[in-house]
Design an enzyme around this catalytic site. Structure first.
Site, PDB file in Angstrom:
ATOM      1  CB  CYS A 104      28.111 -38.767 -19.817  1.00 40.85           C
ATOM      2  SG  CYS A 104      26.806 -40.429 -19.609  1.00 40.85           S
ATOM      3  CG  HIS A 253      29.712 -39.029 -23.044  1.00 44.23           C
ATOM      4  ND1 HIS A 253      30.316 -39.989 -22.533  1.00 44.23           N
ATOM      5  CD2 HIS A 253      28.315 -39.596 -23.527  1.00 44.23           C
ATOM      6  CE1 HIS A 253      29.651 -41.140 -22.304  1.00 44.23           C
ATOM      7  NE2 HIS A 253      28.212 -40.745 -22.837  1.00 44.23           N
ATOM      8  CG  ASN A 283      28.653 -44.548 -22.715  1.00 41.81           C
ATOM      9  OD1 ASN A 283      29.109 -44.243 -22.016  1.00 41.81           O
ATOM     10  ND2 ASN A 283      27.076 -44.018 -22.830  1.00 41.81           N
TER      11      ASN A 283
END
Length: 328
Positions: A104, A253, A283
């Site tokens: 990430c 992120h 994500n």
């Protein structure tokens, strides 16, 4: 200065929907995720993103003199996937090419490496590819991670420029004590795949996984993010001599809507200056920041001269923050 000449992304055609109206779906703000097919891998997605970058931005492959590939879903222990990408993308054999194993925080780290290569005269045009297929690590019966993660890839070209705009300062953080809170325990040399590591177990919440699947301790990841992200942002602002109001837009992120909104409110950032782009892709790990960045550029939220803060944080634990003054 070092500027971003172009960003493009690619999402697999196959999609999965989260349960509409479900309490968890509403909380995380993710309704759809793109999932790589069984025979589709991270490098395939990266190649697709890079080809889009070349075609849409009129970029010549011969101009690329360095390739950075960020993934945590490599197809091989060796060779480096960056070497395979050099060949499949038809890039010069005179380029440097390397893999970066980060999740990430990977996009911000990659930007820092590209900037360093260019500013020290080692490269002029760095092709930076991010790609992950976390879906291949996830047990379909694990509701703690399955609704969150989607697959995807991005390609960014960074170049030297005489512009006064471009990438600014960087701050970094690492805390390996959190390694077990977001991990695929088996599959590497320390803990190879075995019959034992393929045995599935059910946790106290009814989630099913084996040691070869992705495990995430959600509460600990949340606590880590709330602890370290504001600190890194304050460190960046101190380094650059600005306050939160001096930044025109923020791209963090894209973990999930709940976490992003919590951070936004904690940092007192206006909602119209803050990117949330998880609804249709989830994500996407190292690709989440550049996907959001590209979409906000297309939406007209980021314009020439805007100072944009980017913050990556997650698996490792690893985190990083930077800013860029947009040049186009």
């Amino acid at each position: 200065m070092v500027v971003i000449k172009g960003i493009e992304y690619y999402l697999p055609e196959q999609t999965e929907l989260n349960n509409s109206g479900d309490k968890l779906t509403d909380k995380i703000g993710i309704n759809q995720r793109h999932i790589a097919k069984k025979d589709e891998f991270a490098s395939d997605l990266g190649i697709a993103a890079a080809n889009i970058l070349f075609e849409k931005n009129n970029i010549s492959r011969t101009d690329v003199d360095y390739l950075i590939y960020c993934t945590q879903s490599p197809e091989y222990y060796l060779p480096s996937t960056a070497c395979i990408l050099q060949d499949k993308l038809g890039l010069s054999t005179s380029i440097g090419a390397l893999d970066v194993n980060l999740g990430c925080s990977g996009y911000v780290y990659g930007l820092s490496l590209a900037k360093a290569l260019i500013q020290t005269g080692q490269a002029k045009n760095v092709l930076f590819i991010t790609a992950d297929t976390y879906s291949k690590f996830i047990n379909n019966q694990d509701r703690s991670v399955k609704p969150l993660f989607g697959d995807g890839a991005t390609a960014t070209l960074l170049s030297e420029s005489s512009s006064i705009y471009g990438l600014q300062s960087f701050v970094f953080g690492t805390d390996g004590t959190g390694m077990n809170n977001l991990i695929v325990p088996a599959g590497g040399l320390r803990n190879p795949i075995s019959e034992f590591n393929l045995q599935e177990e059910i946790d106290s919440f009814g989630n099913v996984r084996s040691n070869s699947n992705l495990y995430m301790n959600g509460p600990e990841i949340f606590n880590f993010s709330l602890r370290e992200v504001p600190k890194s942002i304050n460190e960046l602002m101190e380094k650059e001599g600005f306050s939160i109001e001096d930044y025109d837009f923020f791209v963090f992120h894209q973990a999930n809507q709940f976490m992003l909104e919590y951070l936004r409110k904690k940092l007192k950032i206006e909602s119209d200056k803050f990117s949330i782009q998880v609804n249709d892709c989830g994500n996407t790990v190292s690709s989440s920041i550049p996907i959001a960045l590209k979409r906000e550029l297309l939406n007209g939220k980021i314009k020439k001269g805007d100072r944009v803060m980017m913050v990556g944080f997650g698996v490792g634990y690893s985190w990083a923050a930077t800013s860029i003054v947009w040049h186009e």
